[in-house]
Scaffold this motif. Sequence first.
Motif, PDB file in Angstrom:
ATOM      1  N   LEU A  46       0.789  -1.236   0.000  1.00 18.12           N
ATOM      2  CA  LEU A  46       0.000   0.000   0.000  1.00 18.12           C
ATOM      3  C   LEU A  46       0.816   1.279   0.000  1.00 18.12           C
ATOM      4  O   LEU A  46       0.270   2.376  -0.042  1.00 18.12           O
ATOM      5  N   LEU A  47       2.160   1.159   0.052  1.00 18.75           N
ATOM      6  CA  LEU A  47       3.030   2.327  -0.147  1.00 18.75           C
ATOM      7  C   LEU A  47       4.175   1.896  -1.062  1.00 18.75           C
ATOM      8  O   LEU A  47       4.459   0.698  -1.186  1.00 18.75           O
ATOM      9  N   THR A  48       4.842   2.874  -1.671  1.00 20.00           N
ATOM     10  CA  THR A  48       5.986   2.544  -2.534  1.00 20.00           C
ATOM     11  C   THR A  48       7.239   2.291  -1.680  1.00 20.00           C
ATOM     12  O   THR A  48       7.306   2.696  -0.518  1.00 20.00           O
ATOM     13  N   GLY A  49       8.224   1.661  -2.317  1.00 20.28           N
ATOM     14  CA  GLY A  49       9.489   1.403  -1.642  1.00 20.28           C
ATOM     15  C   GLY A  49      10.139   2.680  -1.138  1.00 20.28           C
ATOM     16  O   GLY A  49      10.701   2.727  -0.041  1.00 20.28           O
ATOM     17  N   GLU A  50      10.010   3.743  -1.926  1.00 25.49           N
ATOM     18  CA  GLU A  50      10.601   5.025  -1.532  1.00 25.49           C
ATOM     19  C   GLU A  50       9.896   5.570  -0.296  1.00 25.49           C
ATOM     20  O   GLU A  50      10.521   6.094   0.624  1.00 25.49           O
ATOM     21  N   ASN A  51       8.564   5.432  -0.256  1.00 23.27           N
ATOM     22  CA  ASN A  51       7.802   5.864   0.927  1.00 23.27           C
ATOM     23  C   ASN A  51       8.214   5.065   2.164  1.00 23.27           C
ATOM     24  O   ASN A  51       8.438   5.633   3.238  1.00 23.27           O
ATOM     25  N   TRP A  52       8.347   3.760   1.997  1.00 23.07           N
ATOM     26  CA  TRP A  52       8.729   2.930   3.154  1.00 23.07           C
ATOM     27  C   TRP A  52      10.113   3.303   3.658  1.00 23.07           C
ATOM     28  O   TRP A  52      10.369   3.319   4.861  1.00 23.07           O
ATOM     29  N   GLN A  53      11.003   3.614   2.706  1.00 25.72           N
ATOM     30  CA  GLN A  53      12.355   3.977   3.116  1.00 25.72           C
ATOM     31  C   GLN A  53      12.338   5.248   3.967  1.00 25.72           C
ATOM     32  O   GLN A  53      12.985   5.326   5.006  1.00 25.72           O
ATOM     33  N   ILE A  98      -0.862   5.906   4.028  1.00 24.63           N
ATOM     34  CA  ILE A  98      -1.636   5.101   3.076  1.00 24.63           C
ATOM     35  C   ILE A  98      -2.957   5.801   2.778  1.00 24.63           C
ATOM     36  O   ILE A  98      -3.434   5.818   1.651  1.00 24.63           O
ATOM     37  N   THR A  99      -3.522   6.391   3.824  1.00 28.12           N
ATOM     38  CA  THR A  99      -4.829   7.035   3.707  1.00 28.12           C
ATOM     39  C   THR A  99      -4.781   8.318   2.875  1.00 28.12           C
ATOM     40  O   THR A  99      -5.824   8.895   2.589  1.00 28.12           O
ATOM     41  N   ASP A 100      -3.589   8.787   2.502  1.00 28.96           N
ATOM     42  CA  ASP A 100      -3.473   9.956   1.621  1.00 28.96           C
ATOM     43  C   ASP A 100      -3.112   9.564   0.191  1.00 28.96           C
ATOM     44  O   ASP A 100      -2.914  10.440  -0.654  1.00 28.96           O
ATOM     45  N   PHE A 104      -6.115   4.950  -2.072  1.00 33.83           N
ATOM     46  CA  PHE A 104      -7.022   4.894  -0.921  1.00 33.83           C
ATOM     47  C   PHE A 104      -8.266   5.752  -1.156  1.00 33.83           C
ATOM     48  O   PHE A 104      -9.393   5.326  -0.887  1.00 33.83           O
ATOM     49  N   SER A 105      -8.051   6.966  -1.680  1.00 32.92           N
ATOM     50  CA  SER A 105      -9.191   7.860  -1.934  1.00 32.92           C
ATOM     51  C   SER A 105     -10.184   7.214  -2.886  1.00 32.92           C
ATOM     52  O   SER A 105     -11.390   7.296  -2.686  1.00 32.92           O
ATOM     53  N   ARG A 106      -9.652   6.568  -3.910  1.00 29.43           N
ATOM     54  CA  ARG A 106     -10.547   5.962  -4.896  1.00 29.43           C
ATOM     55  C   ARG A 106     -11.323   4.789  -4.287  1.00 29.43           C
ATOM     56  O   ARG A 106     -12.538   4.714  -4.435  1.00 29.43           O
TER      57      ARG A 106
END
Length: 169
Positions: A46-53, A98-100, A104-106
Amino acid sequence: MKWLTAFALVLGSTMAHAEGNKFSVPANLKWKEECGSCHIAYPPQLLTGENWQRLMGGLDKHFDANAMLDPKDNQEILDFLQRYAGRGGRNSAPSLRITDTPWFSREHREVSINTWSDPAVKSRANCTACHVNAERGDWSERGIKMPGGQQAGEREEQSERGGYRREDR
Ligand code: HEC
Ligand code: HEC
């Protein structure tokens, strides 16, 4: 009942065939334990690798909490999250929520303002308020029970009352 819950937690992620389990990942006990104690262990997809990093690089200031880990555990969990991470803009958010994400919005466009602000929900990040079987890896539509009585699929009526307005926030 308690052993049952623990059992489901350990096995849940390995049961790839479980109903509606579109986010199945191999069991990773460290992740389940460290990232599932304050909230549900959110699926890596639910998030990208860059976000997780970035998220794993700032655990000392993790939203309203301090979720610091020792460097070894941090690296192990980051490797796991990145391995199964989502891809592209739809699974990415500058806020690292994740909620942003657009995804998620869709998926949640039919949820009304009233339902989001129901005391039993409190936060959009409180997935299990509605996805009552998510702990077992079941995110299917059939596993959704919304507090406050809104039915999943009650789209038109709710959106006229402002169900879309959350997208402006
Ligand atoms: C000490 C408690 C605690 C621990 C441990 C913890 N978190 Fe959190 N986490 C929070 C709080 C508090 C929030 C904000 C929840 C809210 O806004 O309702 C949050 C929010 C999040 C969000 C954003 C949810 C959203 O979409 O709004 C993600 C992603 C997340 N955590 C991932 C993780 C990961 C990965 C780990 C393990 C490394 C972890 N968390 C461990 C307390 C914790
Ligand atoms: C207020 C209740 C509520 C909360 C909280 C909530 N959801 Fe949902 N979720 C829904 C509804 C309603 C749908 C739309 C179901 C449909 O398609 O009719 C949905 C759809 C989904 C779907 C798609 C299901 C499918 O099979 O189509 C996923 C995956 C999902 N949500 C994940 C999450 C995650 C992850 C969180 C927490 C970060 C979360 N949800 C928080 C109510 C909620």
